[in-house]
Design a protein around this motif. Sequence first.
Motif, mmCIF file in Angstrom:
data_model
loop_
_atom_site.group_PDB
_atom_site.id
_atom_site.type_symbol
_atom_site.label_atom_id
_atom_site.label_comp_id
_atom_site.label_asym_id
_atom_site.label_seq_id
_atom_site.Cartn_x
_atom_site.Cartn_y
_atom_site.Cartn_z
ATOM 1 N N GLU A 134 114.117 -20.015 -49.281
ATOM 2 C CA GLU A 134 113.520 -21.309 -49.597
ATOM 3 C C GLU A 134 112.535 -21.195 -50.764
ATOM 4 N N ASP A 135 111.725 -20.138 -50.774
ATOM 5 C CA ASP A 135 110.772 -19.946 -51.859
ATOM 6 C C ASP A 135 111.518 -19.747 -53.184
ATOM 7 N N PRO A 178 113.973 -12.451 -27.655
ATOM 8 C CA PRO A 178 114.970 -11.961 -28.631
ATOM 9 C C PRO A 178 114.602 -12.344 -30.062
ATOM 10 N N SER A 179 115.281 -11.683 -31.001
ATOM 11 C CA SER A 179 114.928 -11.849 -32.420
ATOM 12 C C SER A 179 115.153 -13.271 -32.906
ATOM 13 N N HIS A 180 116.214 -13.946 -32.448
ATOM 14 C CA HIS A 180 116.473 -15.299 -32.943
ATOM 15 C C HIS A 180 115.361 -16.261 -32.535
ATOM 16 N N GLU A 181 114.727 -16.000 -31.392
ATOM 17 C CA GLU A 181 113.627 -16.869 -30.985
ATOM 18 C C GLU A 181 112.369 -16.572 -31.798
ATOM 19 N N LEU A 182 112.143 -15.297 -32.126
ATOM 20 C CA LEU A 182 111.009 -14.960 -33.000
ATOM 21 C C LEU A 182 111.177 -15.623 -34.371
ATOM 22 N N ARG A 183 112.408 -15.643 -34.884
ATOM 23 C CA ARG A 183 112.647 -16.268 -36.174
ATOM 24 C C ARG A 183 112.445 -17.786 -36.103
ATOM 25 N N ARG A 184 112.827 -18.392 -34.975
ATOM 26 C CA ARG A 184 112.608 -19.830 -34.825
ATOM 27 C C ARG A 184 111.126 -20.153 -34.774
ATOM 28 N N LEU A 185 110.354 -19.339 -34.055
ATOM 29 C CA LEU A 185 108.912 -19.555 -33.974
ATOM 30 C C LEU A 185 108.238 -19.323 -35.327
ATOM 31 N N ALA A 186 108.791 -18.392 -36.120
ATOM 32 C CA ALA A 186 108.203 -18.129 -37.436
ATOM 33 C C ALA A 186 108.260 -19.366 -38.322
ATOM 34 N N LEU A 187 109.344 -20.137 -38.214
ATOM 35 C CA LEU A 187 109.476 -21.341 -39.033
ATOM 36 C C LEU A 187 108.391 -22.370 -38.729
ATOM 37 N N ASP A 188 107.806 -22.307 -37.514
ATOM 38 C CA ASP A 188 106.739 -23.236 -37.149
ATOM 39 C C ASP A 188 105.355 -22.714 -37.500
ATOM 40 N N SER A 238 126.570 -21.908 -50.633
ATOM 41 C CA SER A 238 125.917 -20.717 -50.065
ATOM 42 C C SER A 238 124.464 -20.986 -49.704
ATOM 43 N N LEU A 239 123.813 -21.856 -50.480
ATOM 44 C CA LEU A 239 122.407 -22.164 -50.200
ATOM 45 C C LEU A 239 122.246 -23.313 -49.211
ATOM 46 N N LEU A 281 119.665 -17.671 -45.295
ATOM 47 C CA LEU A 281 119.101 -18.516 -44.244
ATOM 48 C C LEU A 281 120.193 -19.466 -43.795
ATOM 49 N N GLN A 282 120.431 -19.546 -42.484
ATOM 50 C CA GLN A 282 121.528 -20.360 -41.977
ATOM 51 C C GLN A 282 121.336 -21.840 -42.285
ATOM 52 N N THR A 283 120.141 -22.360 -42.002
ATOM 53 C CA THR A 283 119.865 -23.780 -42.232
ATOM 54 C C THR A 283 118.564 -23.908 -42.993
#
Length: 640
Positions: free
Chosen positions: A603-604, A584-594, A532-533, A626-628
Motif C-alpha cells: 500500500e505504501d 495464528p498468523s492470519h489473525e495477527l495480520r488482520r489485527l495489524a491492519l487495525d 496484481s495490485l 497483499l490479498q486485499t
Amino acid sequence: MAPDTPPAGLASPETASPDAALERLLLEHGLLTPAQLERARRILGRLEEPKPLRDLVVELGWVTCARIDGLLRERRKSISVEEILVEKGLLSARQLGEARAAGPGPGLGRRLVDAGLVTERDWLETWCERHDVPFVAADATLVDPAVLQKISVPWAVRHRAVPMSLQAGRLTVLVDDPERPQVLADLARLFSCAVSVCLTTREKLEETLAAIARGPEEIAAANPFAIQYHQLREQADTDPVTAIVDGLLLRAIREGASDVHIEPMASKLRVRFRIDGSLLGVTEYPVAYAPRIISRVKVLAQADVADHRRHQDGRLCLRHGDQEIDVRASFYVTVFGENVVLRILRKANTLVALDEMGFSPGMLRLLLEEVLEPSTGIVLVTGPTGSGKTTTLYAAVDRLNDTSKKIITCEDPVEYVIEGITQCSVANRQGLTFVDSLRAIVRQDPDIILVGEIRDRESAAMAVQAALTGHKVLSTFHTEDSVGALLRLLDMGIEPFLIASTVTAILAQRLVRRLCPHCSEDYGASPRETRSLGISRDELSAFPLVRGRGCARCHRSGYSGRLGIHELLVMTDGLRDAILQHRPSHELRRLALDAPGFVHLQEDGVVKALRGRTTFAEVLENAPRLQTMRPLGRLVEMYD
C-alpha cells in the motif's frame, strides 16, 4: 514434402513471425508435439500482454533455454543476417522484402541501418552472432600502444581500423564494418600474422580514433585512476589491461555502483555495474582479454593468480580523492573461466536523515513520537538483505544521539562511525564475539543499545533481557514483513509474554527505484499491474501516473536513486493479547491492519507510485503481495 517446406500452418522464413521459425525447429527436433504447440498458441492468444513463445515453453518446463539457444545458433548459421533480424522481431519481413527489391547484394545491412529500419548495434550484434565474431563496446583503453607504433594514426583514421593487440601470433583489429577484406589483408601483411576482427559501432570507433589521434598522453589523462592509486600504477604505461581494470574501477566509483560484475562468456567478456539495485550493461571486451583482466584483478585483491580451479575471495583498499574505498572481490569458477564480482564499500558513508528516506508524513510522525521517544522497549527494523535496514537503524540512532544519553553498539562490522556514541565491531575471537559483546554492554550503563542483527535465539534472548531491565534496544531482523518478525521470535523459542512486554514497534522496509526527474512522461497502468495490485480502473482514473522514459542521466533506465517503502507496526493491546494466546498468523495480520497508522508495504508503494515517486512495476517486484488492498482514496488520506 521437400526438406525446406514448412509444416502446415507455419510460415516460411521470408514471411515468418518471430515465433514461426522457433515453432518449426521445436517440431522438427521433436521437442514439442503438435498438441503442445496448439496449447501454447491458445495460451499466448489469451494473454493480455504479448509473450514470446520461447519464454512460455521454458516456463511450462517443456524445453530448456540452453536447448533453444543451441538450436537457434545452428539454424542461424544457414540463413542471412537480415533473416535473423526478422526472426528476432527487430525487422519485419515486409521491410526486408522492400529493401532487397530496392537493391539486392552487398551492403544490404548498412542500408537497413541508414534507413532507420534497425539500429546499428542490433545489426552489428546479429552479424557477430551469425559469424562468431565478438562485439565490443570499445574505448581507447583497449588499445596496446606498442601495436599502434607499427602503423600511422592517419592510416587508422582513413581506413577506420584500429589494431588493438597482438597475442599468440594473432592481431586483433577493431572496425565498424565487417565487409573490409582489403584493410584486413593489408594489416595481415604488415604484421606478418593472422588477423581477428572485433566489431563496434561507428560512434565508439570514432571516439577511439579521436583518443589515439591525440596521443598516448591523452589516453593516460583520461585514466586518472592510475595516478591517484599508487598500487594501480604498476606497468600503467606498458600494459593496457592495467588501464582497463583501473578505468572500470574509477567509472564504477564515479557512477555510484555498488558492485562490478566481470563475466567471461563464450565469445566475449561482459562487464556490468549494479546501480540502484539493478544490473546495467557497461561494456564488453574480446574474450582473449578475459584471462589477463581477471589475473590483474586477482593481483590487486591478493588472490592466488595460479589457481583457476577453486573459488576464491580477496580484498583491496583504494583511495579516490579524499574518499577511502574498500573493495571485496569474489572469484567464482565457471565453464568459461572465473567470474568476478567486486563489492564496493565506501568507508566514509554519510548518514541519511530519517526525513530523507521516503517516509510518508504520517508514518514519520508516528515513528518519531510513538516509537523513538519512549525510553524502553525493542524496536526492530526488518527486511531482506540489501533493503536498507542498517541505514535506517543508524538514522534512528543519530536522531536519538545527544549528550544526555549513553548509546552503545554491537556491530559486525561497524558501517557508519557516529560522533558521540560508543561503537564496537565484534570479532571471532574469545572475549569479543557477538554474544560476549552483548553480555558486556549491559554493564556499561547504557540508555540505548544498538544490536547490529538479531541472528539466533541467544542474541534475541539477550536483547529481550536488556529491554526488560529498562533499556531501549534497536536491532535488525531478517523477515519478510512486520508480523513475520513476531512469528520468527516465537519460532526461536522466546516466551510470548516476553515478546508482548518488550517489543514496542517493528518497521519493515524495501528499497524501490526512484523515478528519474529528467525524463518523466505520462503512462497508463497495464492490466497485469492493476490486476496484481487489486486496483480497479475506475479507482485509478482519478490519479495521473508517470514513468521514466530513459535518458543519459539515468543510464536509459528511467530511474535515478532509490527510496524506501515502509510498514510500521506499533504494538497494540489486541496484538499483545493475540501473541499471549498463540493466535495464528492470519489473525495477527488482520489485527495489524487495525493498528494506528499501519500501512502495508504494498500500500505504501502504491501511494508513492500515485505521487510520481516510483512505479507500480517497482512495487510489484519488491513488495510482498497483499490479498486485499484498501481503497486508494483512504490510503492517500492516511499518507498525509
